[in-house]
Design a protein around this motif. Structure first.
Motif, PDB file in Angstrom:
ATOM      1  N   GLN A 110      36.649  16.807 -44.088  1.00 32.65           N
ATOM      2  CA  GLN A 110      37.774  17.379 -43.340  1.00 32.65           C
ATOM      3  C   GLN A 110      38.375  18.569 -44.078  1.00 32.65           C
ATOM      4  O   GLN A 110      38.559  18.532 -45.297  1.00 32.65           O
ATOM      5  CB  GLN A 110      38.858  16.334 -43.102  1.00 32.65           C
ATOM      6  CG  GLN A 110      38.517  15.332 -42.019  1.00 32.65           C
ATOM      7  CD  GLN A 110      39.754  14.638 -41.486  1.00 32.65           C
ATOM      8  OE1 GLN A 110      40.789  14.567 -42.139  1.00 32.65           O
ATOM      9  NE2 GLN A 110      39.664  14.124 -40.269  1.00 32.65           N
ATOM     10  N   ILE A 111      38.655  19.606 -43.318  1.00 32.28           N
ATOM     11  CA  ILE A 111      39.397  20.759 -43.812  1.00 32.28           C
ATOM     12  C   ILE A 111      40.831  20.606 -43.329  1.00 32.28           C
ATOM     13  O   ILE A 111      41.075  20.333 -42.152  1.00 32.28           O
ATOM     14  CB  ILE A 111      38.784  22.072 -43.288  1.00 32.28           C
ATOM     15  CG1 ILE A 111      37.352  22.222 -43.809  1.00 32.28           C
ATOM     16  CG2 ILE A 111      39.630  23.279 -43.689  1.00 32.28           C
ATOM     17  CD1 ILE A 111      36.540  23.245 -43.055  1.00 32.28           C
ATOM     18  N   THR A 112      41.771  20.768 -44.232  1.00 29.01           N
ATOM     19  CA  THR A 112      43.177  20.574 -43.888  1.00 29.01           C
ATOM     20  C   THR A 112      43.753  21.881 -43.352  1.00 29.01           C
ATOM     21  O   THR A 112      43.812  22.882 -44.069  1.00 29.01           O
ATOM     22  CB  THR A 112      43.983  20.114 -45.121  1.00 29.01           C
ATOM     23  OG1 THR A 112      43.388  18.919 -45.640  1.00 29.01           O
ATOM     24  CG2 THR A 112      45.424  19.832 -44.746  1.00 29.01           C
ATOM     25  N   LEU A 168      33.290  26.930 -38.646  1.00 24.95           N
ATOM     26  CA  LEU A 168      32.601  25.641 -38.542  1.00 24.95           C
ATOM     27  C   LEU A 168      31.347  25.740 -37.680  1.00 24.95           C
ATOM     28  O   LEU A 168      30.361  25.038 -37.916  1.00 24.95           O
ATOM     29  CB  LEU A 168      33.547  24.580 -37.971  1.00 24.95           C
ATOM     30  CG  LEU A 168      34.703  24.140 -38.877  1.00 24.95           C
ATOM     31  CD1 LEU A 168      35.596  23.143 -38.155  1.00 24.95           C
ATOM     32  CD2 LEU A 168      34.174  23.538 -40.165  1.00 24.95           C
ATOM     33  N   SER A 169      31.368  26.585 -36.690  1.00 28.33           N
ATOM     34  CA  SER A 169      30.197  26.729 -35.817  1.00 28.33           C
ATOM     35  C   SER A 169      29.170  27.704 -36.381  1.00 28.33           C
ATOM     36  O   SER A 169      27.984  27.627 -36.045  1.00 28.33           O
ATOM     37  CB  SER A 169      30.641  27.195 -34.420  1.00 28.33           C
ATOM     38  OG  SER A 169      31.211  28.498 -34.474  1.00 28.33           O
ATOM     39  N   GLY A 225      29.112  18.551 -39.007  1.00 27.02           N
ATOM     40  CA  GLY A 225      29.796  17.273 -39.210  1.00 27.02           C
ATOM     41  C   GLY A 225      31.183  17.400 -39.790  1.00 27.02           C
ATOM     42  O   GLY A 225      31.927  16.418 -39.847  1.00 27.02           O
ATOM     43  N   TRP A 226      31.557  18.603 -40.228  1.00 26.73           N
ATOM     44  CA  TRP A 226      32.916  18.820 -40.752  1.00 26.73           C
ATOM     45  C   TRP A 226      33.891  18.987 -39.589  1.00 26.73           C
ATOM     46  O   TRP A 226      33.524  19.455 -38.515  1.00 26.73           O
ATOM     47  CB  TRP A 226      32.958  20.064 -41.637  1.00 26.73           C
ATOM     48  CG  TRP A 226      32.362  19.860 -43.002  1.00 26.73           C
ATOM     49  CD1 TRP A 226      31.033  19.737 -43.296  1.00 26.73           C
ATOM     50  CD2 TRP A 226      33.066  19.757 -44.232  1.00 26.73           C
ATOM     51  NE1 TRP A 226      30.859  19.570 -44.643  1.00 26.73           N
ATOM     52  CE2 TRP A 226      32.097  19.587 -45.253  1.00 26.73           C
ATOM     53  CE3 TRP A 226      34.405  19.815 -44.592  1.00 26.73           C
ATOM     54  CZ2 TRP A 226      32.428  19.447 -46.598  1.00 26.73           C
ATOM     55  CZ3 TRP A 226      34.755  19.683 -45.931  1.00 26.73           C
ATOM     56  CH2 TRP A 226      33.775  19.495 -46.914  1.00 26.73           C
ATOM     57  N   ILE A 282      40.239  19.269 -52.260  1.00 22.89           N
ATOM     58  CA  ILE A 282      40.832  19.551 -50.956  1.00 22.89           C
ATOM     59  C   ILE A 282      40.452  20.975 -50.556  1.00 22.89           C
ATOM     60  O   ILE A 282      40.346  21.866 -51.415  1.00 22.89           O
ATOM     61  CB  ILE A 282      42.371  19.385 -50.964  1.00 22.89           C
ATOM     62  CG1 ILE A 282      42.931  19.506 -49.538  1.00 22.89           C
ATOM     63  CG2 ILE A 282      43.027  20.383 -51.904  1.00 22.89           C
ATOM     64  CD1 ILE A 282      44.406  19.139 -49.424  1.00 22.89           C
ATOM     65  N   VAL A 283      40.217  21.190 -49.278  1.00 26.51           N
ATOM     66  CA  VAL A 283      39.997  22.530 -48.727  1.00 26.51           C
ATOM     67  C   VAL A 283      41.058  22.742 -47.661  1.00 26.51           C
ATOM     68  O   VAL A 283      41.198  21.928 -46.750  1.00 26.51           O
ATOM     69  CB  VAL A 283      38.601  22.680 -48.094  1.00 26.51           C
ATOM     70  CG1 VAL A 283      38.436  24.087 -47.501  1.00 26.51           C
ATOM     71  CG2 VAL A 283      37.504  22.406 -49.118  1.00 26.51           C
ATOM     72  N   VAL A 284      41.819  23.828 -47.782  1.00 26.65           N
ATOM     73  CA  VAL A 284      42.858  24.121 -46.801  1.00 26.65           C
ATOM     74  C   VAL A 284      42.620  25.488 -46.181  1.00 26.65           C
ATOM     75  O   VAL A 284      41.905  26.321 -46.743  1.00 26.65           O
ATOM     76  CB  VAL A 284      44.278  24.092 -47.433  1.00 26.65           C
ATOM     77  CG1 VAL A 284      44.558  22.745 -48.070  1.00 26.65           C
ATOM     78  CG2 VAL A 284      44.452  25.216 -48.461  1.00 26.65           C
TER      79      VAL A 284
END
Length: 301
Positions: free
Chosen positions: A42-44, A60-61, A68-69, A93-95
């Protein structure tokens, strides 16, 4: 009689104990969890519809390694709370991040992940848009808007002070104008005073854009304008200026973040150019994470 174990027997027992029965897992041989696994892939993120949110969905695409993220969409405050907690515990964490934002002043080790495909674009700028006809109808207000410009550090300084002190963004932005008259007075050069002419400024609800909008409002009011500040979603902000329902906005991120809305309404507003340069958006991680690029993230299994 008490039995005495020989060194050979002791050694054999120790080996058997270390090896176990073969039915228990050997955690020492397990591969460490990837960053993706630790973050549940998950990306926050922040609010739905925000420019960085829309662009991150495109990322993401575009990147096959992000299969799957998911992008967790919430609010800027919630994103910052999760970032703070992760850093306190030194967890991955990735934001979704952007400059100007006080997070980079508070946590100087934060870093943008490289974007080889260029989906996030290069450096952004924040532009001023005015409705058609504003220059002729309210020339003084138009001139202030046209002359308004400042630096990333100016905006981030106000936002960091608000975060650290709990101060109100509007009050701190207005006070900045009086504390930095060498800069703010340049915005009113050649502008005559008026008596209560109404001006409506529309802005997004992000602290960065509220900061610049309230600073401009303070300068305009110092010249006698009656200014209304209207926070709105990005789409509403564009529509308000394009239809003339609002006079102007100083909150337009280009050429990537709000391009979709800019293109939709282009020709129905006047672009006065950048009021702040050096802005940026992208995926941001703490410095202790051993990755440098979006492509370093692994797909969900």
């Amino acid at each position: 009689m008490r039995k005495i174990l020989t060194p050979i027997v002791l050694t054999s027992l120790m080996i058997l104990s270390a090896c176990g029965t073969g039915e228990e897992g050997n955690s020492s041989n397990e591969e460490p969890m990837s960053y993706g696994e630790q973050m549940d892939y998950q990306i926050t993120g922040i609010e739905p519809g925000a420019g960085v949110t829309v662009t991150t969905e495109e990322v993401l695409s575009e990147y096959s390694n992000l299969t799957g993220w998911e992008l967790e969409q919430s609010s800027t405050a919630a994103m910052m709370a999760e970032l703070r907690e992760a850093i306190d515990q030194e967890e991955p964490i990735v934001v979704t991040g952007w400059n100007p934002h006080w997070m980079f002043a508070e946590y100087p080790d934060l870093k943008y992940l490289e974007d080889p495909k260029g989906v996030y674009g290069e450096a952004e700028e924040i532009r001023t848009l005015a409705r058609i006809g504003l220059k002729e109808e309210k020339p003084g207000a138009y001139k202030i808007l046209d002359q308004f410009e400042w630096e990333v550090e100016d905006m981030e300084g106000i936002m960091l002070e608000a975060e650290q002190t709990g101060g109100d963004i509007e009050e701190l932005s207005r006070q900045w104008v009086h504390d930095n008259q060498d800069k703010s007075e340049a915005w009113t050069k050649g502008v005559e005073e008026v008596d209560g002419i109404e001006v409506e400024l529309v802005t997004t609800q992000w602290d960065s854009e509220l900061t610049s909008t309230y600073a401009v409002a303070e300068v305009m009011e110092g010249k006698g304008y009656d200014v209304t500040v209207t926070p709105a979603d990005v789409s509403v902000m564009y529509q308000a200026v394009a239809t003339g329902d609002a006079d102007a906005t100083v909150a337009v991120w280009m050429p990537t973040t709000t391009k979709e809305f800019y293109d939709e309404h282009e020709g129905d507003f006047e672009d006065l150019g950048a009021n702040l340069e050096g802005a940026r958006i992208g995926m941001v991680v703490p410095g202790y994470m051993d990755i440098e690029s979006i492509e370093d993230l692994e797909p969900a299994e």
